[in-house]
Motif scaffolding. Structure first.
Motif: not given
Length: 308
Positions: A205, A273, A277
């Motif tokens: 991720p 991103t 996360f």
């Protein structure tokens, strides 16, 4: 590097990085990398008093090596080892390093017993210095390994508290080595490459593309830079003390209050991103322009930064 420089270099890349893990801490740190960060694991193996588990970081594997008890006062989980892939046959590396003024031991075989009581060599290591401030114990160890007989009669393993005390006094700051695996044994790097195939990233991720650099801290950065300039010649460092290999992560030497392998800098596909996360899972550490860090409390004390 040019083709001629590559041919003259002793090392082409970092074969793997090692994190030393004290007994009882492996599951937590390994689960963080494989479950929380979603990184694939190329191997998990147990060999006597060692457990070795690997995770893929895209361009280099990270080995978690659970060993005997560390020296009192040292962290139970720490970035500990840098293993380089040589361009020469491993038996020629000690002489080549010493010719460059670097303390180095002999080529030590790791062997296993096979049928009819014979031994098979899995790989060979050549240990060397320079993390800065070499101890007398390390110097003694390097001399001892140079004097070892070429044929080892039985597999050598550390056993007992006395052996671990010797190991801890020898590798107080970390462990630097060259490594060559004997066919058909696969090295850590090859295992990772086979697992990832032709599309190694982005991983997990965080969108990890690879390790950008391994940061080495020293109280005497100028001296350590000179030593690494000799080890990696004809490669020369940038003004920021960064050495580029033929492939894989770079090595950067910085000034600091200790002699150690200090930090991993990972390159990710998107910092935004990665930030989302980490923040959602309360894993976000410090932030600066173009750079994030993972909270060391989440990574068992390992210092990990992210750049894009």
């Amino acid at each position: 590097m040019t083709g001629s420089e590559s041919a003259a270099a002793l090392f082409r890349c970092c074969e793997h990085l090692t994190v030393r893990v004290a007994p009882g801490h492996l599951d937590k740190v390994f689960d963080f990398f494989t479950r929380t960060l979603g990184l694939p694991s190329p191997w998990m193996s147990r060999n006597g008093s060692f457990t070795s588990a690997g995770v893929a970081l895209g361009n280099v594997p990270l080995e978690f090596l659970q060993m005997g008890p560390p020296r009192p006062g040292t962290p139970p989980v720490r970035l500990f080892g840098l293993a380089l892939e040589p361009t020469l046959p491993i038996d020629e590396v000690p002489k080549a390093l010493r010719a460059r003024g670097i303390r180095a031991g002999g080529a030590i075989p790791m062997q296993e017993q096979v049928e009819a009581g014979s031994l098979r060599t899995l790989w060979k290591n050549v240990y060397f210095d320079d993390l800065g401030g070499s101890s007398l114990w390390l110097q003694l160890f390097l001399v001892m390994t140079r004097r070892k007989p070429r044929t080892v009669r039985k597999p050598q393993q550390l056993r007992g508290a006395l052996a671990w005390r010797f190991f801890n006094r020898t590798f107080t700051k970390g462990m630097l080595s060259a490594v060559e695996y004997m066919s058909p044994e696969e090295g850590h790097l090859r295992r990772m490459e086979r697992l990832l195939g032709e599309t190694p990233g982005p991983l997990g991720p965080l969108g990890i593309l690879g390790v950008d650099e391994v940061v080495m801290m020293s109280r005497e950065p100028r001296r350590v830079l000179r030593a690494w300039s000799a080890i990696l010649a004809p490669v020369t460092p940038t003004e920021a003390g960064r050495f580029e290999f033929e492939r894989g992560p770079a090595l950067r030497v910085i000034s600091g209050q200790a002699e150690r392998l200090d930090e991993l800098v990972l390159r990710v596909q998107s910092l935004d991103t990665a930030r989302v996360f980490l923040a959602e899972r309360k894993l976000l550490g410090s932030q600066a322009t173009g750079r994030l860090s993972i909270d060391p409390a989440a990574s068992s004390g390992l210092r990990i930064s992210l750049i894009a």
